[in-house]
Design a protein around this motif. Structure first.
Motif, PDB file in Angstrom:
ATOM      1  N   CYS A 133       0.827  -1.207   0.000  1.00  0.00           N
ATOM      2  CA  CYS A 133       0.000   0.000   0.000  1.00  0.00           C
ATOM      3  C   CYS A 133       0.864   1.260   0.000  1.00  0.00           C
ATOM      4  CB  CYS A 133      -0.926   0.000   1.216  1.00  0.00           C
ATOM      5  SG  CYS A 133      -2.191  -1.296   1.181  1.00  0.00           S
ATOM      6  N   LYS A 148      -3.473  -8.645  -5.067  1.00  0.00           N
ATOM      7  CA  LYS A 148      -3.499  -7.297  -4.503  1.00  0.00           C
ATOM      8  C   LYS A 148      -2.106  -6.673  -4.521  1.00  0.00           C
ATOM      9  CE  LYS A 148      -4.268  -4.549  -0.386  1.00  0.00           C
ATOM     10  NZ  LYS A 148      -4.789  -4.447   0.989  1.00  0.00           N
ATOM     11  N   CYS A 188      -0.928  -3.215  -6.308  1.00  0.00           N
ATOM     12  CA  CYS A 188      -0.292  -2.106  -5.598  1.00  0.00           C
ATOM     13  C   CYS A 188       1.049  -1.702  -6.214  1.00  0.00           C
ATOM     14  CB  CYS A 188      -0.062  -2.485  -4.136  1.00  0.00           C
ATOM     15  SG  CYS A 188      -1.541  -2.475  -3.108  1.00  0.00           S
ATOM     16  N   THR A 189       1.762  -2.641  -6.788  1.00  0.00           N
ATOM     17  CA  THR A 189       3.141  -2.380  -7.226  1.00  0.00           C
ATOM     18  C   THR A 189       3.305  -2.325  -8.732  1.00  0.00           C
ATOM     19  OG1 THR A 189       3.680  -4.755  -7.124  1.00  0.00           O
ATOM     20  CG2 THR A 189       4.076  -3.450  -5.142  1.00  0.00           C
ATOM     21  N   TYR A 213      -4.938   5.490  -0.261  1.00  0.00           N
ATOM     22  CA  TYR A 213      -5.954   4.851  -1.092  1.00  0.00           C
ATOM     23  C   TYR A 213      -6.969   4.042  -0.290  1.00  0.00           C
ATOM     24  CZ  TYR A 213      -3.216   6.163  -5.188  1.00  0.00           C
ATOM     25  OH  TYR A 213      -2.548   6.883  -6.139  1.00  0.00           O
ATOM     26  N   LEU A 236      -7.166  -0.337  -8.052  1.00  0.00           N
ATOM     27  CA  LEU A 236      -6.595   0.981  -7.784  1.00  0.00           C
ATOM     28  C   LEU A 236      -6.855   1.973  -8.914  1.00  0.00           C
ATOM     29  CD1 LEU A 236      -3.134   0.361  -6.080  1.00  0.00           C
ATOM     30  CD2 LEU A 236      -5.010   1.765  -5.219  1.00  0.00           C
ATOM     31  N   TYR A 293      -6.543   1.357   1.083  1.00  0.00           N
ATOM     32  CA  TYR A 293      -6.339  -0.047   0.692  1.00  0.00           C
ATOM     33  C   TYR A 293      -5.675  -0.820   1.837  1.00  0.00           C
ATOM     34  CZ  TYR A 293      -6.102  -3.081  -3.543  1.00  0.00           C
ATOM     35  OH  TYR A 293      -6.301  -4.025  -4.524  1.00  0.00           O
ATOM     36  N   ASP A 294      -5.234  -0.125   2.858  1.00  0.00           N
ATOM     37  CA  ASP A 294      -4.506  -0.732   3.978  1.00  0.00           C
ATOM     38  C   ASP A 294      -5.466  -1.413   4.939  1.00  0.00           C
ATOM     39  OD1 ASP A 294      -5.157   2.127   4.177  1.00  0.00           O
ATOM     40  OD2 ASP A 294      -4.533   1.929   6.254  1.00  0.00           O
ATOM     41  N   ALA A 311       2.085   1.785  -3.495  1.00  0.00           N
ATOM     42  CA  ALA A 311       1.007   2.296  -4.345  1.00  0.00           C
ATOM     43  C   ALA A 311       0.781   3.785  -4.109  1.00  0.00           C
ATOM     44  CB  ALA A 311      -0.279   1.523  -4.073  1.00  0.00           C
ATOM     45  N   PRO A 341      -9.825  -1.180  -2.789  1.00  0.00           N
ATOM     46  CA  PRO A 341      -9.139   0.057  -2.388  1.00  0.00           C
ATOM     47  C   PRO A 341     -10.104   1.198  -2.083  1.00  0.00           C
ATOM     48  CG  PRO A 341      -9.013  -0.180  -4.751  1.00  0.00           C
ATOM     49  CD  PRO A 341      -9.728  -1.401  -4.243  1.00  0.00           C
TER      50      PRO A 341
END
Length: 457
Positions: free
Chosen positions: A39, A417, A421-422, A89, A341, A91-92, A42, A270
């Motif tokens: 995260c 996921k 993110c990456t 985001y 995302l 998303y965490d 991202a 996210p």
């Protein structure tokens, strides 16, 4: 028999507990750290993170790295930037007893401090679990009232948890640990009226920075009241006066560890967790009945009051508001079968087919579906009714959001996921290297991990 109050009992445990080596705690902790680093990667290029970095850089340099950037900042400033990136985001992960995004606060503060103190991943993991314990046991005593009153617990509880985690990392004794928690309490702030703005992810940044600062002040002899959490003018009295209190939590500290009792909710979507049970139910019904978007006429979702309060944007005007929009999340679930995302970034926000669902989605406040059962990881369940074009009506209640301890993500889902993110920051080779480094975290100097993360872009 000890006559210590809640804070002293909590502080003594946090300082004196032997190095945590529970296999379950270490496994969950490593999964959470990997997820949170994803995260952070991202979020490092987001406009909010970039602006926070510019402001932090203007205040001076230091020896702590910032993910995805070449700057080195003072540890507190680096923690603030990296925590903002982790949370930007939404998303965490969520930690339900605290009603907070715990990892987005704890991990950045610990990474910055461990790098500057030349410590290992094993020490970081141990301190992370201790920080969660402190956040979880305080949270049990005040939630859900504290959260329902409008406090953003990621910030309010986060500063206290980060203070305890950083104090643990610094090997402070019981008295210093108590001072760190007490100072962290004095720095606690942040309300939910910031949802949908840049200040919302910055709350995680504030908490990470403030917790680290509190621990360093305690290390150098700054003392504070010995019972900041309970009693007259205590944290509970000021932030959640009519809550249950800490008696039961005090008896549970470390038995079992909160990370083992609750786990963490790894988020597959996210956006705000208040959306998740609804979109999980919709995607489940669509898969089960082999539906596509054209089959669905309209959607009703029956949710608790807290869900309605958290999602005030039926027609979001930008990507930040979209993360707090039930209507936008439902549109994505129906049209795309997934929330990614790219749908919540400036270039991907506003797909006309998704936006067109807003008037066809009805979010109904219905306390009959509310459980607020912290121990069961059930805070915001949802009942979803799909009205189909052929006259059928499909109904599903989603009690557990995907990603909680009782409904976990698979390894494949976690990897999907992490790749999401990456995708913009790491090649496949770099991602494999990151996974390998984090798999060996317990024996790896944190500075090596941060050196790798700082060179990503």
């Amino acid at each position: 028999m000890s006559t210590d109050g809640f804070t002293q009992t909590l502080a003594r445990w946090a300082a004196d507990m032997p190095l945590i080596e529970s296999s379950a705690a270490v496994t969950i902790g490593k999964q959470a750290i990997t997820d949170t680093i994803g995260c952070m990667l991202a979020g490092t290029s987001d406009d909010a993170t970039r602006r926070v970095l510019i402001a932090a850089t203007s205040l001076g340099s230091g020896n702590a790295r910032v993910v995805g950037h070449t700057q080195r900042l003072a540890p507190g400033a680096a923690a603030m930037v990296n925590a903002t990136a982790a949370h930007v985001y939404d998303y965490d992960d969520n930690f339900f007893p605290a009603a907070a995004h715990a990892s987005a606060v704890l991990l950045p503060s610990l990474l910055a401090l461990a790098e500057s103190e030349d410590l290992t991943g094993a020490q970081l993991l141990d301190a992370y679990v201790v920080g969660l314990e402190v956040m979880g046991r305080i949270g049990e005593g005040v939630n859900m009232l504290h959260y329902q009153l409008g406090w953003h617990a990621t910030s309010t509880l986060g500063s206290i948890g980060a203070a305890a985690a950083c104090a643990r990392l610094l090997s402070l004794d019981g008295a210093q640990m108590s001072d760190a928690i007490s100072l962290g309490m004095s720095l606690a702030s942040g309300t939910k009226n910031q949802f949908g703005t840049m200040a919302k992810p910055l709350h995680a940044g504030f908490a990470a920075e403030q917790g680290l600062r509190a621990a360093m002040l305690a290390k150098h002899g700054v003392n504070a009241t010995s019972e900041p959490l309970d009693g007259t003018f205590g944290w509970r009295a000021m932030f959640a006066a009519d809550s249950l209190g800490f008696d039961e939590s005090m008896s549970k500290i470390g038995r079992p560890l909160a990370i083992e009792e609750y786990g963490l909710m790894t988020k597959p979507h996210p956006c705000c967790a208040s959306v998740h049970c609804t979109v999980d139910a919709i995607m489940g019904l669509m898969s089960e009945h082999d539906l596509n978007a054209a089959d669905i006429e309209r959607v009703q979702t029956f949710v608790p009051k807290i869900t309605v309060a958290n999602l005030p944007f039926p027609e979001p005007s930008d990507e930040r508001e979209a993360r707090f929009s039930m209507h936008y999340g439902v549109g994505l679930a129906i049209e795309h079968g997934a929330l990614r995302l790219r749908d919540f970034r400036s270039g991907g926000f506003g797909n006309p087919a998704v936006v067109a669902w807003a008037p066809r989605v009805e979010m109904v406040e219905d306390e009959s579906v509310a459980e607020n059962a912290l121990g069961a990881n059930v805070i915001e369940p949802a009942r979803v009714v799909l009205h189909l074009g052929d006259g059928r009506v499909l109904d599903r209640t989603q009690r557990y959001a995907k990603g909680v301890l009782q409904n976990p993500m698979s390894t494949a889902e976690r990897n999907t996921k992490l790749r999401d993110c990456t995708a913009e920051s790491l090649s496949d080779e770099q991602l494999s290297e990151l996974i390998a480094r984090l798999d060996q975290l317990a024996t790896t100097p944190v500075a090596e991990v941060m050196a790798f993360l700082a060179r990503t872009s």
